[in-house]
Design an enzyme around this catalytic site. Structure first.
Site, PDB file in Angstrom:
ATOM      1  N   LYS A  33      44.221  38.068  47.823  1.00  0.00           N
ATOM      2  CA  LYS A  33      43.823  39.444  48.155  1.00  0.00           C
ATOM      3  C   LYS A  33      42.305  39.591  47.986  1.00  0.00           C
ATOM      4  CE  LYS A  33      44.842  40.899  43.424  1.00  0.00           C
ATOM      5  NZ  LYS A  33      45.879  41.438  42.536  1.00  0.00           N
ATOM      6  N   TYR A 265      12.346  52.058  40.528  1.00  0.00           N
ATOM      7  CA  TYR A 265      12.724  53.472  40.538  1.00  0.00           C
ATOM      8  C   TYR A 265      12.919  54.022  39.128  1.00  0.00           C
ATOM      9  CZ  TYR A 265      13.870  53.242  45.544  1.00  0.00           C
ATOM     10  OH  TYR A 265      13.827  53.108  46.902  1.00  0.00           O
TER      11      TYR A 265
HETATM   12  C1  LIG Z   1      46.198  40.462  41.593  1.00  0.00           C
HETATM   13  C2  LIG Z   1      47.597  40.171  41.227  1.00  0.00           C
HETATM   14  C3  LIG Z   1      47.967  38.901  40.769  1.00  0.00           C
HETATM   15  C4  LIG Z   1      46.941  37.818  40.468  1.00  0.00           C
HETATM   16  O1  LIG Z   1      46.263  38.134  39.274  1.00  0.00           O
HETATM   17  P1  LIG Z   1      45.199  37.115  38.617  1.00  0.00           P
HETATM   18  O2  LIG Z   1      44.969  37.643  37.261  1.00  0.00           O
HETATM   19  O3  LIG Z   1      44.001  37.180  39.487  1.00  0.00           O
HETATM   20  O4  LIG Z   1      45.828  35.769  38.646  1.00  0.00           O
HETATM   21  C5  LIG Z   1      49.309  38.651  40.555  1.00  0.00           C
HETATM   22  N1  LIG Z   1      50.239  39.622  40.761  1.00  0.00           N
HETATM   23  C6  LIG Z   1      49.926  40.852  41.192  1.00  0.00           C
HETATM   24  C7  LIG Z   1      51.006  41.861  41.384  1.00  0.00           C
HETATM   25  C8  LIG Z   1      48.593  41.180  41.417  1.00  0.00           C
HETATM   26  O5  LIG Z   1      48.276  42.420  41.813  1.00  0.00           O
END
Ligand SMILES: *Cc1c(COP(=O)(O)O)cnc(C)c1O
Length: 394
Positions: A33, A265
């Protein structure tokens, strides 16, 4: 070129190989993702497709992008889907997540019937994040109904952990117990239908063997980043993760500034000595957290150059007074190795008051990425494995 992200696909393959071996006999799903945690969805997925059992994405668009790229491995959409995406998701043979009995009931049935195919789903159970999932008290009843539904193919049941990164074992094992107890009435049904169970993300997959179940969903560790300092301290000696990302940008100006002058800034920073200040051509619009203002760090000619003044929208400042060889065109490294020093996402993120996850997930997709270390069809070059280093705790 204003900035460049170099992604070592060989390092990512090395991580997947190591993690997959660690969790065996559990199967391995790579979580890709957020543009593969900023590393680039399609190139990363293509590079590891032969090593993983499944890909997990957040949204339907990511699932479709993977199929368009020729990825044939199973895909699970973990986030919410919209009814209008369902036909394409089914055509792509991606599974969606259900966490309510009535969720898309009508639409899913219509689409499955129109195509004469069962809609693949995973059922999510809420055990402690207070996010998405069936109430555990309702879960077995819901699973029985869904598994008997001719329009659906229930492929998995899963939950998500709240505090594995903090090594909160009593909370984590409590979630496991809630999950197991919720499923106990349907144990034989799950076996009969070959429905898999999964719970662990990176931290639990690495450090809580009891949570590995049938499948682990590993995101951050795939990219060579520890989920937290605690997990690195606990596991970093036995499991080396190979960092994959290098983020560089050239110095576009270097100016001499007298002691006592302000930089940037808000005049928030004043030089305390005669200083050489270098301008980086990227700022918060290009992914540098503004919270790194006067706290971040870069490597220039292998030496530390601290951020000074406020990070601007498209520019930022580093102090190169102690890097006499710095000149216009010298490279500043914001993430990765330069000389004998390196900056890992968790280190830079900590300086910004955040975590490695957020830093890499927010790297804009438009920043050009260059992929090294793996050619599809070729073997992982041994150099990529040789250069695989354990990331340093921050
Ligand atoms: C993002 C996510 C993962 C992976 O998590 P990591 O800590 O990056 O390994 C696994 N399961 C779900 C439901 C997630 O949202």
């Amino acid at each position: 070129m204003i900035a460049e992200l170099v992604v070592d696909l060989g390092a990512i393959r090395t991580n997947v190989e190591r993690l997959r071996a660690l969790v065996r006999p559990a199967r391995f799903a790579a979580v890709v993702k957020a543009n593969a945690y900023g590393h680039g969805l399609v190139p990363v997925a293509r590079a590891i497709a032969d090593l993983v059992d499944k890909f997990c994405v957040y949204g339907a668009d990511e699932a479709l992008a993977l199929r368009e790229a020729g990825i044939t491995k199973p895909i699970l959409v973990m986030g919410p889907t919209e009814a209008h995406d369902l036909p394409e998701i089914l055509a792509a043979n991606a599974a969606i997540t259900l966490w309510e009995a009535a969720h898309f009931r009508r639409e899913v049935a219509q689409i499955a019937r129109a195509r004469d195919r069962r809609f693949p789903v995973h059922v999510k159970i809420e055990t402690g994040v207070a996010r998405l999932g069936f109430d555990p008290r309702m879960a077995s009843g819901a699973i029985a109904v869904l598994a008997a539904d001719e329009d659906l193919e229930v492929r998995g049941v899963y939950t998500h952990l709240a505090a594995a990164e903090e090594l909160e074992s009593s909370f984590t094992l409590g979630q496991l117990k809630t999950f197991r107890d919720a499923l106990q009435p349907v144990d034989s049904l799950l076996r009969e239908h070959h429905i898999i169970r999964h719970a662990a993300a990176s931290a639990a997959a690495m450090l809580f063997p009891a949570l590995r179940l049938d499948l682990v969903r590993v995101g951050i560790a795939t990219y060579g980043i520890w989920p937290s300092p605690e997990t690195c301290n606990a596991g970093g000696h036995s499991l080396a993760l190979a960092p994959a990302l290098t983020w560089t940008t050239p110095l576009v100006a270097v100016r001499d500034i007298a002691a006592g002058q302000s930089v940037g800034y808000g005049c928030s920073y004043h030089t305390t000595r005669a200083s050489r200040i270098a301008i980086l051509p990227i700022g918060y619009a290009e992914g540098i957290p503004r919270a790194l203002s006067s706290t971040g760090t870069a490597l220039v000619h292998g030496k530390r150059a601290p951020f000074v003044g406020r990070v601007c929208m498209n520019m930022s400042f580093v102090d190169v007074t102690d890097v006499p060889e710095a000149h216009v065109g010298s490279q500043a490294t914001l993430l990765g190795q330069d000389g004998n020093d390196r900056i890992d996402p968790n280190e830079q993120a900590t300086l910004a008051g955040t975590i490695g996850y957020e830093l890499v997930a927010r790297l804009p997709p438009e920043v050009p990425r260059r992929y090294v270390g793996y050619e599809p069809g070729a073997k992982t070059p041994s150099s990529a494995i040789a250069s695989a280093r354990s990331s340093v705790p921050s």
